[in-house]
Write a protein that holds these residues in place. Structure first.
Motif, mmCIF file in Angstrom:
data_model
loop_
_atom_site.group_PDB
_atom_site.id
_atom_site.type_symbol
_atom_site.label_atom_id
_atom_site.label_comp_id
_atom_site.label_asym_id
_atom_site.label_seq_id
_atom_site.Cartn_x
_atom_site.Cartn_y
_atom_site.Cartn_z
ATOM 1 N N ASP A 108 -14.276 -6.282 4.442
ATOM 2 C CA ASP A 108 -13.646 -5.181 4.446
ATOM 3 C C ASP A 108 -14.012 -4.355 2.894
ATOM 4 O O ASP A 108 -14.243 -2.974 2.752
ATOM 5 N N ASN A 112 -16.756 -1.178 2.586
ATOM 6 C CA ASN A 112 -16.355 0.322 1.994
ATOM 7 C C ASN A 112 -16.884 0.421 0.549
ATOM 8 O O ASN A 112 -17.112 2.048 0.337
ATOM 9 N N HIS A 131 -15.253 4.845 9.461
ATOM 10 C CA HIS A 131 -14.015 4.276 9.841
ATOM 11 C C HIS A 131 -13.649 4.549 11.356
ATOM 12 O O HIS A 131 -13.361 4.046 12.041
ATOM 13 N N VAL A 208 -2.035 2.894 0.947
ATOM 14 C CA VAL A 208 -2.495 1.786 1.844
ATOM 15 C C VAL A 208 -1.729 0.826 2.134
ATOM 16 O O VAL A 208 -2.045 0.222 3.410
ATOM 17 N N ALA A 211 0.415 2.109 5.183
ATOM 18 C CA ALA A 211 -0.532 2.148 6.191
ATOM 19 C C ALA A 211 -0.615 0.854 6.909
ATOM 20 O O ALA A 211 -0.648 0.844 8.353
ATOM 21 N N PHE A 212 -0.952 -0.154 6.117
ATOM 22 C CA PHE A 212 -1.198 -1.333 6.584
ATOM 23 C C PHE A 212 -0.036 -2.049 7.171
ATOM 24 O O PHE A 212 -0.266 -3.159 7.869
ATOM 25 N N ASP A 215 -0.076 -0.590 10.499
ATOM 26 C CA ASP A 215 -1.266 -1.107 11.367
ATOM 27 C C ASP A 215 -1.179 -2.519 11.768
ATOM 28 O O ASP A 215 -1.526 -2.816 12.955
ATOM 29 N N ARG A 252 -10.288 10.168 12.962
ATOM 30 C CA ARG A 252 -11.320 9.788 12.178
ATOM 31 C C ARG A 252 -12.389 10.623 12.244
ATOM 32 O O ARG A 252 -13.044 10.978 11.429
ATOM 33 N N LEU A 306 -6.693 5.542 5.162
ATOM 34 C CA LEU A 306 -7.540 4.522 4.536
ATOM 35 C C LEU A 306 -8.891 5.347 3.872
ATOM 36 O O LEU A 306 -9.021 5.052 2.741
ATOM 37 N N PHE A 310 -9.566 5.582 -0.143
ATOM 38 C CA PHE A 310 -10.876 5.112 -0.732
ATOM 39 C C PHE A 310 -11.647 6.308 -1.611
ATOM 40 O O PHE A 310 -12.183 6.015 -2.616
ATOM 41 N N ASN A 329 -8.429 -1.582 -1.685
ATOM 42 C CA ASN A 329 -8.608 -2.378 -0.633
ATOM 43 C C ASN A 329 -7.565 -3.779 -0.543
ATOM 44 O O ASN A 329 -7.301 -4.099 0.493
ATOM 45 N N ASN A 332 -4.641 -3.330 1.690
ATOM 46 C CA ASN A 332 -4.651 -3.549 3.143
ATOM 47 C C ASN A 332 -3.922 -4.772 3.215
ATOM 48 O O ASN A 332 -3.321 -4.769 4.283
#
Length: 389
Positions: A108, A112, A131, A208, A211-212, A215, A252, A306, A310, A329, A332
């Protein structure tokens, strides 16, 4: 193979492997007889070690180059996936998950870094497209897992077939990765270097993480939500993650164009709001179809966070070392550590619907981070990041 095609392939392979794993979690739970609480604790192993792998990749990429790390850590991911499918006991399963977590975290971070490098070479926004390739692969992986779940084939055979395809594809693509002396000579300690300050990265890190959390909850618990709460079959339940991944891809695919028209802050604010709406749908879903639709809405909402985080973080990395990307990251995996057990533990005490309802507040935290995504003022804007080695 061009650098953009090579990095797109890396994202694709990672997304396929990840989706193949998470959509077969019910099979692992059935094999070992895990309760939701036990499974939640076990799943937390992966993001914890993945976070360590991401941090290590940020340090090692300075010395060895992200292209080399990405090449061989991708092989580790595919190999560890097979080990997970073959594990005969809980201790061997834990060992395989640790190896898988290290590989996932390292890949990951390095892919990135490579994505930021390609964007710098092209001098236009392309991170969301990488992504999108991850999301396309996740769709295909989830659909294939749904088909495999309807057969009597062993889990290890399914994972071995995937590894047999992904390993050679990844090695071929690695020839096109970007190399850069700038990254290789940036410094020995990316966590301590003063050239990339921590403070401006914290808000992107927080977005992030949020979001994760969401996710990881969808990845780990969407299938079980449909089977345990709504009584769906395993093959139907796998479609929940497939719908989520389809909408990640759709979102995306258009993110770069929408950002050019409206700006990143508005996109992030809208994304958090839409994510909250989708989670409400999941929490109150009366049928499997309604729940799948809710997961689809969540996918659209999560899609831009995400890649835009970045890109925003890279503006605070003047030397283009990739250190800022590696740091953000880590969010994440912090998100996975918090999210993977959160919904499961709540599900153990109450039910999975309540777990997904709690995540609405997490989605609204993303909205609160939106203003920080505005680009730096021209007079203080850092130089464009260079290619990552």
């Amino acid at each position: 193979m061009t650098p953009r095609a090579a990095v797109s392939t890396a994202f694709f392979c990672q997304g396929f492997a990840f989706a193949a794993l998470v959509t077969r979690i019910p099979a692992l739970a059935d094999r070992f007889g895990f309760s939701e609480g036990q499974l939640a604790l076990l799943l937390a192993v992966v993001p914890i070690v993945a976070g360590l792998g991401s941090v290590a990749a940020g340090a090692l990429s300075v010395r060895f180059g992200s292209r080399r790390l990405l090449r061989w850590c991708a092989v580790l991911v595919a190999t560890a996936l097979v080990a997970v499918g073959a594990a005969p006991t809980v201790p061997t399963l834990v060992a395989a998950l640790v190896a898988l977590g290290v590989g996932l975290g390292s890949v990951d971070a390095t892919m990135n870094m490579q994505g930021i490098a390609v964007q710098a070479l092209l001098r236009r926004s392309v991170m969301a497209s990488f992504h999108a390739w991850w999301s396309l692969a996740a769709i295909l992986g989830a659909l294939l897992a749904s088909v495999a779940a309807g057969t009597s084939g062993p889990l290890v055979a399914f994972f071995a077939a995937i590894a047999a395809v992904l390993i050679p594809i990844g090695l071929i693509a690695s020839r096109g990765y970007v190399r850069s002396a700038t990254a290789d000579s940036a410094g020995p300690d990316p966590l301590a270097t003063s050239s990339v300050p921590w403070r401006p990265l914290l808000v992107f890190f927080a977005a992030v993480v949020a979001a994760f959390v969401i996710d990881s909850s969808v990845s780990n618990w969407s299938a079980l939500d449909l089977t345990d709460v709504l009584g769906a079959s395993e093959s139907v339940a796998a479609l929940a993650y497939a719908a989520y991944a389809v909408c990640l891809l759709v979102g995306r695919s258009v993110t770069d164009r929408i950002v050019i028209r409206t700006g990143a802050p508005m996109v992030i604010a809208g994304a958090g709001t839409l994510t909250a709406a989708g989670l409400v749908m999941v929490a109150v879903a009366p049928t499997s179809l309604f729940a799948i639709a809710g997961f689809a809405v969540v996918g659209v909402g999560i899609s831009p966070i995400l890649p835009l985080a970045f890109v925003a973080a890279a503006e605070h990395d003047p030397a283009g070392t990739g250190i800022a990307v590696a740091r953000v990251n880590v969010g994440n995996y912090v998100g996975f550590v918090l999210g993977a057990p959160l919904v499961g533990i709540i599900g153990e005490v109450w039910n999975l619907r309540v777990g997904f309802a709690v995540l609405v507040a997490v989605a609204l935290c993303i909205v609160a981070c939106a203003r920080a995504f505005a680009p730096a003022a021209p007079e203080s804007a850092p130089v464009q990041p260079g290619p990552i080695g």
